[in-house]
Design a protein around this motif. Structure first.
Motif, short mmCIF file in Angstrom:
data_model
loop_
_atom_site.label_atom_id
_atom_site.label_comp_id
_atom_site.label_asym_id
_atom_site.label_seq_id
_atom_site.Cartn_x
_atom_site.Cartn_y
_atom_site.Cartn_z
N LYS A 40 1.08 -1.21 0.17
CA LYS A 40 -0.17 -0.03 0.11
C LYS A 40 0.86 1.28 -0.01
O LYS A 40 0.56 2.43 -0.26
N ASP A 41 2.16 1.19 0.29
CA ASP A 41 3.03 2.08 0.37
C ASP A 41 3.80 2.52 -1.09
O ASP A 41 4.41 3.49 -1.20
N ILE A 42 3.65 1.46 -1.87
CA ILE A 42 4.56 1.51 -3.04
C ILE A 42 3.81 2.33 -3.97
O ILE A 42 2.56 2.34 -4.32
N ILE A 43 4.75 3.27 -4.77
CA ILE A 43 4.37 4.19 -5.71
C ILE A 43 5.01 3.63 -7.08
O ILE A 43 6.03 3.14 -7.15
N ALA A 44 4.07 3.35 -8.12
CA ALA A 44 4.69 2.87 -9.28
C ALA A 44 4.01 4.00 -10.69
O ALA A 44 2.97 4.50 -10.67
N GLU A 45 5.38 3.78 -11.47
CA GLU A 45 5.12 4.76 -12.62
C GLU A 45 5.34 3.81 -13.82
O GLU A 45 6.37 2.96 -14.16
N ILE A 46 4.38 3.62 -14.67
CA ILE A 46 4.31 2.83 -16.06
C ILE A 46 4.75 3.62 -16.97
O ILE A 46 3.75 4.70 -17.19
N GLY A 47 5.85 3.77 -17.51
CA GLY A 47 6.01 4.62 -18.50
C GLY A 47 5.82 4.57 -19.94
O GLY A 47 5.09 3.51 -20.23
N PRO A 48 6.36 5.28 -20.72
CA PRO A 48 6.06 5.31 -22.06
C PRO A 48 6.52 3.89 -22.57
O PRO A 48 7.46 3.20 -22.57
#
Length: 270
Positions: free
Chosen positions: A174-182
């Protein structure tokens, strides 16, 4: 609870004022009470970051040196992996600093995901259609970089990486931030029966798209589902929604048929 989408969007807007990349160098300043993370994704204008092919080795290295210097990151502490579309995850230690940074042959072999909790160690993956995913746990101060092509996606590499963060670093998803890029988008990623069969085995058929007698696959949604299935808060997931195959800002192997790659980079601030 820190809302990842708020963090990423706010910092993206802030950094646009500095005329940086379209995604740019995302300093997560509103978590500055912790060791924040620096994130950036390069563009065509920054040159190819691939140094695997002999012909482009000097150009790729020069591009890496220039961008790392601009971002005040130490290339000699960057870590790269020899991506093979596997589900292999590597825990980066201090002794791994610099592996693959200037020589492909010293990169972490047969690996498609990197994790570390060490500040000043930079993680980088290279892509040109596959999905780059950058991960950050601001509580446990752990970062990750994942390369998920369709083969890695079918092997659930992103889901396994989150599980590794939980086991190795005691992260709360629940603390993890995820960025799904181009990466190649669902409107452009036309696939054949091989991918359809793999999706059946991987139980990902809901992301197979049939349209106008053609078959497509949604890499973005399938990887987002792997995040939420492991407990990552949907509000902490940012999908850039940029199709590199459509955009001339990013390299695309399907479009360009060459070895050029753009990079997704993440580092803990000390």
């Amino acid at each position: 609870m820190i809302k990842g989408r708020v963090i990423l969007c706010r910092v993206r807007a802030w950094h646009r004022e500095l005329n940086s990349f379209i995604i740019g160098y995302l300093l997560l300043e509103n978590i500055s009470e912790h060791n924040g993370a620096g994130v950036f994704i390069t563009k065509v204008g920054d040159g190819s970051f691939s140094i695997k092919d002999e012909q482009g080795i000097l150009v790729g290295l020069k591009n890496r040196q220039q961008i790392f210097a601009e971002k005040k990151l130490a290339l000699e502490k960057a870590v790269f992996c020899q991506q093979t579309h596997s589900d292999h995850i590597f825990i980066v230690r201090e002794s791994d600093a610099g592996r693959g940074s200037v020589d492909f042959n010293t990169g972490i072999p047969d690996t498609d995901a990197l994790l570390t909790n060490l500040p000043e160690i930079t993680l980088m993956i290279l892509v040109a259609d596959c999905v780059p995913i950058l991960l950050y746990d601001p509580v446990k101060k752990v970062i990750g970089a994942v390369h998920a092509g369709w083969k890695g996606t079918m092997k659930h590499i992103l889901e396994k990486t989150i599980q590794k963060m939980i086991v190795k670093y005691d992260c709360d998803p629940k603390d993890i931030i995820a960025e799904i890029g181009p990466s190649i988008g669902p409107d452009c990623f036309e696939v054949g029966e091989e991918v359809v069969l793999a999706a059946e085995v991987a139980k990902l058929t809901q992301f197979v798209i049939h349209r106008n007698d053609r078959i497509y696959f949604d890499l973005w949604a399938s990887n987002k589902e792997q995040l939420t299935s492991t407990g990552v808060n949907e509000d902490n997931i940012q999908i850039e929604g940029i199709c590199n195959h459509c955009s001339s800002d990013y390299y695309s192997f399907r479009r360009d048929k060459n070895a050029n790659r753009f990079a997704a980079v993440i580092a803990l601030k000390n």
